[in-house]
Scaffold this active site. Structure first.
Site, PDB file in Angstrom:
ATOM      1  N   LYS A 134       0.846  -9.702   1.638  1.00 25.15           N
ATOM      2  CA  LYS A 134      -0.098  -9.556   0.529  1.00 25.15           C
ATOM      3  C   LYS A 134      -0.607  -8.117   0.595  1.00 25.15           C
ATOM      4  CE  LYS A 134      -4.077 -11.849  -1.588  1.00 25.15           C
ATOM      5  NZ  LYS A 134      -4.978 -10.702  -1.755  1.00 25.15           N
ATOM      6  N   ASP A 136      -2.544  -4.844  -0.038  1.00 29.07           N
ATOM      7  CA  ASP A 136      -3.949  -4.673  -0.385  1.00 29.07           C
ATOM      8  C   ASP A 136      -4.140  -3.388  -1.183  1.00 29.07           C
ATOM      9  OD1 ASP A 136      -6.551  -5.357  -0.522  1.00 29.07           O
ATOM     10  OD2 ASP A 136      -7.048  -4.847   1.541  1.00 29.07           O
ATOM     11  N   TYR A 250      10.274 -12.297 -19.707  1.00 29.03           N
ATOM     12  CA  TYR A 250      11.483 -11.566 -20.119  1.00 29.03           C
ATOM     13  C   TYR A 250      11.964 -12.112 -21.446  1.00 29.03           C
ATOM     14  CZ  TYR A 250      13.655 -15.787 -18.298  1.00 29.03           C
ATOM     15  OH  TYR A 250      13.968 -17.090 -18.056  1.00 29.03           O
ATOM     16  N   CYS A 438     -31.405  23.527  15.988  1.00 38.19           N
ATOM     17  CA  CYS A 438     -32.041  24.827  16.209  1.00 38.19           C
ATOM     18  C   CYS A 438     -33.441  24.900  15.596  1.00 38.19           C
ATOM     19  CB  CYS A 438     -31.177  25.947  15.641  1.00 38.19           C
ATOM     20  SG  CYS A 438     -31.134  25.978  13.832  1.00 38.19           S
TER      21      CYS A 438
HETATM   22  P1  AMP Z   1      -7.094 -11.764  -4.775  1.00 42.83           P
HETATM   23  O1  AMP Z   1      -7.382 -10.502  -5.529  1.00 42.83           O
HETATM   24  O2  AMP Z   1      -7.582 -11.730  -3.366  1.00 42.83           O
HETATM   25  O3  AMP Z   1      -7.399 -12.989  -5.533  1.00 42.83           O
HETATM   26  O4  AMP Z   1      -5.519 -11.780  -4.575  1.00 42.83           O
HETATM   27  C1  AMP Z   1      -4.678 -11.839  -5.675  1.00 42.83           C
HETATM   28  C2  AMP Z   1      -3.957 -10.568  -5.797  1.00 42.83           C
HETATM   29  O5  AMP Z   1      -3.133 -10.323  -4.681  1.00 42.83           O
HETATM   30  C3  AMP Z   1      -2.986 -10.563  -6.912  1.00 42.83           C
HETATM   31  O6  AMP Z   1      -3.604 -10.307  -8.131  1.00 42.83           O
HETATM   32  C4  AMP Z   1      -2.061  -9.454  -6.535  1.00 42.83           C
HETATM   33  O7  AMP Z   1      -2.538  -8.241  -7.091  1.00 42.83           O
HETATM   34  C5  AMP Z   1      -2.226  -9.316  -5.044  1.00 42.83           C
HETATM   35  N1  AMP Z   1      -0.964  -9.410  -4.289  1.00 42.83           N
HETATM   36  C6  AMP Z   1      -0.644  -8.596  -3.269  1.00 42.83           C
HETATM   37  N2  AMP Z   1       0.554  -8.864  -2.763  1.00 42.83           N
HETATM   38  C7  AMP Z   1       1.047  -9.915  -3.472  1.00 42.83           C
HETATM   39  C8  AMP Z   1       2.273 -10.641  -3.408  1.00 42.83           C
HETATM   40  N3  AMP Z   1       3.209 -10.362  -2.504  1.00 42.83           N
HETATM   41  N4  AMP Z   1       2.442 -11.637  -4.305  1.00 42.83           N
HETATM   42  C9  AMP Z   1       1.474 -11.928  -5.215  1.00 42.83           C
HETATM   43  N5  AMP Z   1       0.308 -11.267  -5.320  1.00 42.83           N
HETATM   44  C10 AMP Z   1       0.076 -10.269  -4.452  1.00 42.83           C
HETATM   45 ZN    ZN Z   2     -29.261  24.695  13.095  1.00 40.12          ZN
END
Ligand code: AMP
Ligand code: ZN
Length: 700
Positions: A134, A136, A250, A438
């Site tokens: 996940k 960050d 898609y 100082c």
């Molecule tokens: P949160 O913001 O804590 O609710 O986490 C959700 C967010 O995790 C999603 O909106 C994505 O932006 C993020 N995210 C990061 N890595 C992944 C991943 N491998 N798969 C899905 N979401 C991910």
């Molecule tokens: Zn100083």
């Protein structure tokens, strides 16, 4: 990037000037665009340079030139779009094709097992799951149509996001074109995360601090802030990168059949990887055994600090898209995915006291002393509060309980104070009116949150100045560490930078922990530092806002540091990456007679503040490595890559970024990979071990 199969042919064509020149302009443009896009992919996605920087630049310029002459022939996905132009006034709002939801979070194995049980129960068969990091950072959506990158957007509120197309094009590992039609596809929306590597994050903060701007709390904020900047040129400098992990929408070309890779999450990511994205695919595990999936999550938790970027957990997904659809979603999150969050790297502590540190330029930094807390591998007991604004904004008081966070190898910071737990005994933090060291006058720096002691002879400033001058990245005077600097200062023999070069060594004999050998070493290190290149001297002088890179930019322009006394602000502003603040600071420094006098004295004492060409041998012979090219690869143990590269350059050599027929020497450390392979294959590159390299430069 398999659709640029012609890459090798293209490159060959480019290297045969006559054959290339004989092509119709349209094809020349196609060849150049193809080679540049492929080189971008190789460098930014695969982390491997396949053509030298200078060659890349030449092709890029050539392409820009042709496009200017024949604007009609410019390809819609031309790599020259990666050059920023103009600044937007504000970001427009756009609607997502499919809502961008959040993820359901779990914090322990039980939650995950429950989730699996529920799935199995309602589906009456074992599930196949994928697990991947996940990331960050900040989520993005990319829309491609007819293969072209059409739009990039932030998540926003999930329904509406902000249009950040111009910024997204500055992220070099996002392809501008993908071969949709080859797969019967007309358009596609792809989701992923934009991250800023820890190193790049630290660099951004370093710069912000130098410019008196508030620092960014963590890489996540830095990524999302960077994505939303109005000046795409600034975005380009931030070294952002994107990881894609989902195809959310898609459409097919008329009459086309849905391609099979769209049936599972795993194959989708595999495909994204194949057409040129950086994806989660190579970090993904697929299994119907929950125990195996959990083990994989733990494995990742162990190595999260070594990744070089931040992840805050793992994401588990049901692999089959048909089952995903059947499980559906809530308004908040899909039911077919679950985040497994790692333990937060936060702790609560108490703010005991605030110390005010005076830096080498007199800037006063508040540093909080806290009750020591253990956070992911280190004990934190003191934390920078950066400046007064940070303290006011977060309303931090002495005695407060505070939440401390530490991300990766990034410095710890105070997230917030728990004001709800106050007893009334807490006291506001008062900035000193006088220098805590100082006792001299303190002024508020105009336009900044910083306070500054303006006494040039302030002890703190003197010690910091000397320590900076002697430091590894400046003059690199070993044995002149902080302890010795303080001792010599207290003995009254070291006050100014010049004093380093007139130390009375006879008086040092007999000092505690300073034997004959150490004094000898110190003497040698001081002596050796006299020939350091101009950029290191300049950096060592500790001019405000002049970091290592700026020092290099400046030093390249002169033969004698004193030449800067004749430079105007306008001239300084002409230089790459030098803004008004830096220019003013450099101007002020060199328009102070004391500083010029100091440089004169340094010269009289043997320091080379005038250098015709860096480190040209004294006997006038030519530089040993003139015309030779070098590249380092693998983990080096005997020296730092930076130092070695600098040495090579000082000896007239050039550093290349990739293995090609133009490379003369490849120096290989431990676990050297594809570059070594390639060099072996070429057969023309001299491959050296670290020891052989040291012998070559005369150190062994
Ligand atoms: P949160 O913001 O804590 O609710 O986490 C959700 C967010 O995790 C999603 O909106 C994505 O932006 C993020 N995210 C990061 N890595 C992944 C991943 N491998 N798969 C899905 N979401 C991910
Ligand atoms: Zn100083």
């Amino acid at each position: 990037m398999e659709h640029i199969l012609q890459f090798n042919q293209y490159l060959e064509l480019l290297e045969h000037h006559t054959a290339f020149a004989a092509l119709p302009v349209e094809e020349q443009i196609q060849v150049l665009s193809g080679v540049i896009s492929y080189a971008d992919w190789s460098y930014y996605v695969k982390d491997e340079a396949i053509i030298a920087d200078s060659t890349y630049d030449a092709y890029f310029k050539q392409l820009q030139h042709l496009e200017e002459q024949y604007p009609d022939l410019k390809l819609p996905h031309s790599p020259t779009q990666r050059v920023a132009f103009g600044i937007s006034e504000k970001l427009e709002t756009v609607q997502h094709l499919v809502p961008m939801l959040s993820l359901n979070n779990s914090y322990n194995e039980e939650d995950l097992k429950d989730w699996n049980d529920r799935n199995v129960k309602s589906y009456k068969q074992p599930f196949e799951y994928t697990a991947e990091p996940k990331y960050d950072g900040a989520s993005i959506s990319l829309v491609y149509e007819n293969g072209q990158l059409l739009r990039g957007a932030t998540r926003g509120d999930g329904i509406y996001g902000e249009n950040i197309t111009a910024n997204v094009k500055m992220i070099r590992n996002i392809p501008l074109y993908i071969p949709l039609s080859q797969y019967g596809l007309q358009s596609m929306e792809i989701r992923g995360e934009v991250i800023i590597p820890n190193k790049a994050f630290l660099k951004v903060n370093e710069q912000r601090m130098a410019q008196g701007l508030p620092v960014l709390a963590n890489p996540r904020n830095a990524a999302s802030g960077s994505l939303r900047m109005l000046d795409a040129g600034e975005v380009a400098k931030r070294k952002l990168s994107a990881v894609l992990y989902h195809i959310s929408y898609y459409t097919l070309l008329p009459g086309a059949e849905k391609p099979g890779f769209l049936d599972t999450h795993y194959t989708m990511c595999e495909w994204l990887d194949k057409v040129g994205f950086a994806t989660s695919f190579h970090a993904m595990r697929k299994s119907s055994d929950m125990a195996e999936i959990l083990a994989y999550c733990h494995e990742y938790e162990e190595k999260r600090d070594d990744l070089g970027f931040e992840i805050d957990g793992m994401v588990l997904k049901v692999n089959e898209v048909a089952i995903q659809d059947a499980l559906g979603m809530t308004t908040h999150h899909p039911r077919w995915a679950m985040a497994y969050k790692f333990k937060a790297r936060q702790a609560t502590s108490r703010l005991l006291d605030v110390h005010f540190q005076v830096g080498r330029t007199g800037i006063i930094t508040p540093v909080a002393k806290i009750e020591p807390v253990y956070i992911s591998g280190v004990t934190v007991s003191s934390i920078s509060l950066f400046n007064e604004d940070v303290i006011r904004e977060k309303d931090i008081r002495t005695g407060d309980r505070v939440i401390v966070e530490r991300a990766g190898d990034v410095i710890p910071y105070i997230v917030r104070s728990l004001s709800e737990m106050r007893t009334g005994a807490e006291t506001p933090i008062v900035f000193p009116r006088q220098c805590p060291v100082c006792g001299g006058e303190v002024i508020k720096v105009e336009g900044e949150a910083a306070y500054k002691c303006i006494n040039w002879n302030c002890e703190a400033q003197i010690l910091e100045r000397l320590s900076h001058f002697a430091s590894k990245d400046a003059m690199d005077i070993r044995n002149l560490g902080d302890a010795n600097i303080r001792r010599f200062y207290e003995m009254g023999i070291l006050h100014r930078i010049e004093d380093i070069y007139r130390l009375p060594y006879e008086r040092l004999e007999g000092l505690e922990k300073l034997g004959k050998k150490s004094i000898e070493n110190l003497k040698n290190a001081v002596e050796a530092s006299k020939g350091q290149p101009l950029n290191r001297i300049l950096f060592g002088l500790g001019i405000r806002f002049v970091g290592e890179t700026t020092a290099k930019t400046l030093a390249r322009k002169v033969k004698d540091l004193r030449e800067f006394q004749h430079w105007t602000i306008e001239q300084l502003l002409q230089l790459e990456d030098i803004g008004p603040k830096v220019a003013q600071s450099v101007y002020d420094f060199f328009h102070d007679e004391q500083h010029i006098a100091m440089l004169d004295t340094l010269e009289a004492l043997g320091v080379q503040v005038h250098q015709e060409i860096a480190q040209r041998p004294a006997d006038g012979s030519s530089l040993q490595f003139e015309g030779k090219t070098f590249l380092f690869t693998g983990t080096l143990h005997k020296f730092k890559r930076n130092d070695a590269e600098e040495q090579v350059e000082a000896m007239g050599g050039k550093i290349l970024s990739g293995v090609s027929s133009k490379l003369d020497y490849l120096i290989v450390g431990e676990a050297a990979g594809s570059k070594l392979e390639k060099a072996k294959k070429l057969g023309t590159v001299r491959i050296l071990t670290e020891d052989e390299f040291l012998a070559l430069i005369g150190i062994s």
